[in-house]
Design an enzyme around this catalytic site. Sequence first.
Site, PDB file in Angstrom:
ATOM      1  N   ASN A  71     -26.841 -16.888  24.817  1.00 45.73           N
ATOM      2  CA  ASN A  71     -26.269 -16.468  26.092  1.00 45.73           C
ATOM      3  C   ASN A  71     -27.376 -16.546  27.141  1.00 45.73           C
ATOM      4  O   ASN A  71     -28.268 -15.704  27.149  1.00 45.73           O
ATOM      5  CB  ASN A  71     -25.746 -15.029  25.934  1.00 45.73           C
ATOM      6  CG  ASN A  71     -25.274 -14.424  27.243  1.00 45.73           C
ATOM      7  OD1 ASN A  71     -25.156 -15.110  28.254  1.00 45.73           O
ATOM      8  ND2 ASN A  71     -25.010 -13.121  27.226  1.00 45.73           N
ATOM      9  N   GLU A 119     -22.950  -5.518  20.083  1.00 45.02           N
ATOM     10  CA  GLU A 119     -24.179  -5.492  20.873  1.00 45.02           C
ATOM     11  C   GLU A 119     -24.401  -4.083  21.416  1.00 45.02           C
ATOM     12  O   GLU A 119     -23.856  -3.732  22.477  1.00 45.02           O
ATOM     13  CB  GLU A 119     -24.071  -6.462  22.056  1.00 45.02           C
ATOM     14  CG  GLU A 119     -23.864  -7.900  21.659  1.00 45.02           C
ATOM     15  CD  GLU A 119     -24.362  -8.839  22.750  1.00 45.02           C
ATOM     16  OE1 GLU A 119     -25.235  -9.658  22.439  1.00 45.02           O
ATOM     17  OE2 GLU A 119     -23.912  -8.729  23.891  1.00 45.02           O
ATOM     18  N   HIS A 162     -18.829  -8.689  27.888  1.00 45.66           N
ATOM     19  CA  HIS A 162     -20.256  -8.387  27.704  1.00 45.66           C
ATOM     20  C   HIS A 162     -20.585  -7.094  28.451  1.00 45.66           C
ATOM     21  O   HIS A 162     -20.026  -6.829  29.522  1.00 45.66           O
ATOM     22  CB  HIS A 162     -21.102  -9.550  28.224  1.00 45.66           C
ATOM     23  CG  HIS A 162     -22.549  -9.413  27.862  1.00 45.66           C
ATOM     24  ND1 HIS A 162     -23.400  -8.574  28.529  1.00 45.66           N
ATOM     25  CD2 HIS A 162     -23.278  -9.986  26.868  1.00 45.66           C
ATOM     26  CE1 HIS A 162     -24.602  -8.640  27.967  1.00 45.66           C
ATOM     27  NE2 HIS A 162     -24.554  -9.492  26.953  1.00 45.66           N
ATOM     28  N   GLY A 192     -31.983  -6.704  25.554  1.00 48.55           N
ATOM     29  CA  GLY A 192     -33.140  -6.942  26.421  1.00 48.55           C
ATOM     30  C   GLY A 192     -34.230  -5.899  26.325  1.00 48.55           C
ATOM     31  O   GLY A 192     -35.158  -5.899  27.128  1.00 48.55           O
ATOM     32  N   SER A 225     -31.708  -8.009  21.269  1.00 52.73           N
ATOM     33  CA  SER A 225     -33.113  -8.186  20.878  1.00 52.73           C
ATOM     34  C   SER A 225     -33.290  -8.910  19.546  1.00 52.73           C
ATOM     35  O   SER A 225     -34.183  -8.583  18.773  1.00 52.73           O
ATOM     36  CB  SER A 225     -33.849  -6.838  20.867  1.00 52.73           C
ATOM     37  OG  SER A 225     -33.880  -6.296  22.171  1.00 52.73           O
ATOM     38  N   LYS A 246     -27.119 -16.070  30.247  1.00 54.58           N
ATOM     39  CA  LYS A 246     -26.901 -15.136  31.359  1.00 54.58           C
ATOM     40  C   LYS A 246     -27.133 -15.862  32.691  1.00 54.58           C
ATOM     41  O   LYS A 246     -26.801 -17.038  32.804  1.00 54.58           O
ATOM     42  CB  LYS A 246     -27.792 -13.899  31.188  1.00 54.58           C
ATOM     43  CG  LYS A 246     -27.638 -13.286  29.787  1.00 54.58           C
ATOM     44  CD  LYS A 246     -28.280 -11.952  29.640  1.00 54.58           C
ATOM     45  CE  LYS A 246     -28.047 -11.432  28.226  1.00 54.58           C
ATOM     46  NZ  LYS A 246     -28.510 -10.072  28.024  1.00 54.58           N
ATOM     47  N   GLU A 268     -22.910  -6.341  30.283  1.00 53.23           N
ATOM     48  CA  GLU A 268     -23.360  -6.542  31.671  1.00 53.23           C
ATOM     49  C   GLU A 268     -22.165  -6.797  32.596  1.00 53.23           C
ATOM     50  O   GLU A 268     -22.208  -6.433  33.775  1.00 53.23           O
ATOM     51  CB  GLU A 268     -24.389  -7.681  31.729  1.00 53.23           C
ATOM     52  CG  GLU A 268     -25.714  -7.227  31.129  1.00 53.23           C
ATOM     53  CD  GLU A 268     -26.527  -8.306  30.443  1.00 53.23           C
ATOM     54  OE1 GLU A 268     -26.270  -9.503  30.667  1.00 53.23           O
ATOM     55  OE2 GLU A 268     -27.432  -7.939  29.662  1.00 53.23           O
TER      56      GLU A 268
HETATM   57  P1  PGA Z   1     -31.009 -10.081  24.293  1.00 50.98           P
HETATM   58  O1  PGA Z   1     -29.518 -10.151  24.897  1.00 50.98           O
HETATM   59  O2  PGA Z   1     -31.061 -10.992  23.102  1.00 50.98           O
HETATM   60  O3  PGA Z   1     -31.881 -10.549  25.419  1.00 50.98           O
HETATM   61  O4  PGA Z   1     -31.255  -8.646  23.915  1.00 50.98           O
HETATM   62  C1  PGA Z   1     -28.409 -10.228  24.036  1.00 50.98           C
HETATM   63  C2  PGA Z   1     -27.127 -10.306  24.827  1.00 50.98           C
HETATM   64  O5  PGA Z   1     -26.994  -9.610  25.839  1.00 50.98           O
HETATM   65  O6  PGA Z   1     -26.214 -11.075  24.464  1.00 50.98           O
END
Ligand code: PGA
Length: 242
Positions: A9, A156, A88, A162, A202, A11, A90
């Site tokens: 992803n 997640e 997601h 992140g 992560s 983003k 976010e």
């Molecule tokens: P990350 O994000 O691997 O940077 O923690 C995962 C995600 O939000 O899909």
Amino acid sequence: MRRKLAAGNWKMNGRAADLAELAPLPAPQDIDVLICPPATLLSRAAMAAPHLSFGGQDCHPADTGAHTGDISAAMLADAGASYVILGHSERRSDHAERDALIQYKVNAARQAGLVPILCVGETRDQRDAGTAPRIVADQIAAGLPPDIETVVVAYEPVWAIGSGATPTLDEIADMHRQIRQTLAAHLTPDVAAATRLLYGGSVKPGNAADIFAIDDVDGALVGGASLRAEDFGPIITALAAS
Ligand code: PGA
């Protein structure tokens, strides 16, 4: 047998020059490798790397119409997508997306022939309060139409995205087992058994193999570590070896 899925992803990251990261990625025969770039790069990415699968990061619930700034599932498919990430955390926080809207989007995705990847997960406070299992079960029940047959679910934890922090392997195993039970109750046992469950939050080259060794983990949804081939490549290789 569930086909394993390594999903990246990107983003809100990526310009044309970053498409150079795609060609070096391995595409092992027995697994699916998916990149979800920003929509601006989708069709160019699909042309640049025909050995990979591509997906969107969100879609509007309608097919066409007066929705300035939005992109429909059919438009994503037209640009080369075969999957779309929905719900997601976010999107849930930046755009106040609620489960009912997410279910409309899941329906739009399947009507356009895309595989929806439904993201679920608890906040740190919810985990500390012991409500994570209920939060995740509710997100699944409210986000998935009961008659859906093809879907991917990504667990997640919001606090792991992140942050460099991850749940313990036991905590991931427990949640994935519970998600499959929830799917069996909400959908059917057969659909639950066939549904791929991804862990996200992560995932890095250093922890991927341990996470992929867990029963009921069928792959990963990877954010930061999907942006560079030197990071995502070893994660793909670890999944293929698991
Ligand atoms: P990350 O994000 O691997 O940077 O923690 C995962 C995600 O939000 O899909």
